[in-house]
Design a protein around this motif. Structure first.
Motif, PDB file in Angstrom:
ATOM      1  N   VAL A  25       0.663  -1.512   0.178  1.00 50.55           N
ATOM      2  CA  VAL A  25       0.267  -0.302  -0.220  1.00 50.55           C
ATOM      3  C   VAL A  25       0.805   1.354  -0.262  1.00 50.55           C
ATOM      4  N   ARG A  26       2.125   1.104   0.933  1.00 51.28           N
ATOM      5  CA  ARG A  26       2.468   2.416   1.015  1.00 51.28           C
ATOM      6  C   ARG A  26       3.486   2.840  -0.749  1.00 51.28           C
ATOM      7  N   LEU A  27       4.036   1.498  -1.045  1.00 54.11           N
ATOM      8  CA  LEU A  27       5.100   1.372  -2.181  1.00 54.11           C
ATOM      9  C   LEU A  27       3.675   1.992  -3.371  1.00 54.11           C
ATOM     10  N   THR A  28       2.011   1.697  -3.328  1.00 54.14           N
ATOM     11  CA  THR A  28       1.597   2.150  -4.601  1.00 54.14           C
ATOM     12  C   THR A  28       1.166   3.658  -4.387  1.00 54.14           C
ATOM     13  N   THR A  29       1.300   4.109  -2.716  1.00 49.05           N
ATOM     14  CA  THR A  29       1.479   5.461  -2.799  1.00 49.05           C
ATOM     15  C   THR A  29       2.130   6.469  -3.255  1.00 49.05           C
ATOM     16  N   LEU A  30       3.568   5.612  -2.620  1.00 52.58           N
ATOM     17  CA  LEU A  30       4.295   5.939  -3.524  1.00 52.58           C
ATOM     18  C   LEU A  30       4.254   6.938  -4.931  1.00 52.58           C
ATOM     19  N   VAL A  31       4.784   5.627  -5.874  1.00 52.88           N
ATOM     20  CA  VAL A  31       3.782   5.508  -7.082  1.00 52.88           C
ATOM     21  C   VAL A  31       3.227   6.750  -6.972  1.00 52.88           C
ATOM     22  N   GLU A  32       2.447   6.835  -6.974  1.00 62.36           N
ATOM     23  CA  GLU A  32       1.412   7.640  -7.720  1.00 62.36           C
ATOM     24  C   GLU A  32       1.692   9.274  -6.983  1.00 62.36           C
ATOM     25  N   GLU A  33       2.754   9.154  -6.148  1.00 63.65           N
ATOM     26  CA  GLU A  33       2.802  10.436  -5.543  1.00 63.65           C
ATOM     27  C   GLU A  33       4.364  10.853  -6.551  1.00 63.65           C
ATOM     28  N   GLY A  34       4.606   9.716  -7.062  1.00 63.22           N
ATOM     29  CA  GLY A  34       6.054  10.165  -7.931  1.00 63.22           C
ATOM     30  C   GLY A  34       5.221  11.070  -9.613  1.00 63.22           C
TER      31      GLY A  34
END
Length: 183
Positions: A25-34
């Motif tokens: 979940v955290r990495l998915t959110t970071l991808v979206e943030e990126g």
């Protein structure tokens, strides 16, 4: 005693699964943030391009085809909705901007124009920011994709529907070079 050991093992597996799920979940959110960071930089770039075109137009009025290509490429890039669409549009926009700057080389008065020089400098800074944002995005995509592909986290990723994200890349090495915007 055996029941206690089994209970502890099951509890550890549950906590491990929760940890993997939270990391996905955290990495998915970071991808979206990126991606959001790239999008912000691209919007800045798109806002700057009309001013740049208008400045060059004042000196090279008869180069309408070049101006139209830049504007069309900008509009196409602005309206792209998928990662692949953005990649293709950005490649086309980079080509059009290179042609615009090559055209500007033919006009010494334009190269000395303070407004043009300021716009050129702003574009150069934005291009660098886009590259930084792209590196951050691709780094988070890499981390997420490794977790989605790695065992045993791939089992949880499949169960909960996490999929690999796509990298934001240009088509070939020649296009990876930022357009030169110095005069």
């Amino acid at each position: 005693m055996t029941l206690l050991i089994i209970g502890v093992v099951v509890l550890l597996l549950v906590f491990y699964a929760i940890g993997i799920y939270n990391k996905l979940v955290r990495l998915t959110t970071l991808v979206e943030e990126g991606w959001s960071g790239i999008d912000v930089q691209l919007k800045k770039r798109y806002s700057l391009i009309p001013n740049l075109v208008e400045t060059v137009k004042g000196y090279a009025k008869h180069e309408q085809e070049t101006f139209e290509k830049v504007v069309n490429a900008r509009n196409l890039a602005q309206s792209a909705t998928t990662l692949e669409g953005h990649q293709a549009a950005e490649n086309q926009l980079n080509k059009a901007l290179v042609n615009l700057f090559a055209l500007a080389e033919q006009y010494p008065e334009l190269k000395a124009n303070q407004n043009f020089l300021k716009l050129q400098e702003e574009l150069s800074v934005i291009e660098q920011d886009i590259e930084k944002s792209r590196r951050y995005y691709n780094g988070t995509v890499r981390e997420k994709n490794i977790l989605v592909d790695s065992f045993p986290s791939n089992i949880l990723a499949n169960i909960f529907g996490f999929i690999k994200s796509k990298f934001f890349e240009l088509d070939n090495e020649a296009k990876r070079v930022l357009p030169q915007v110095k005069f």
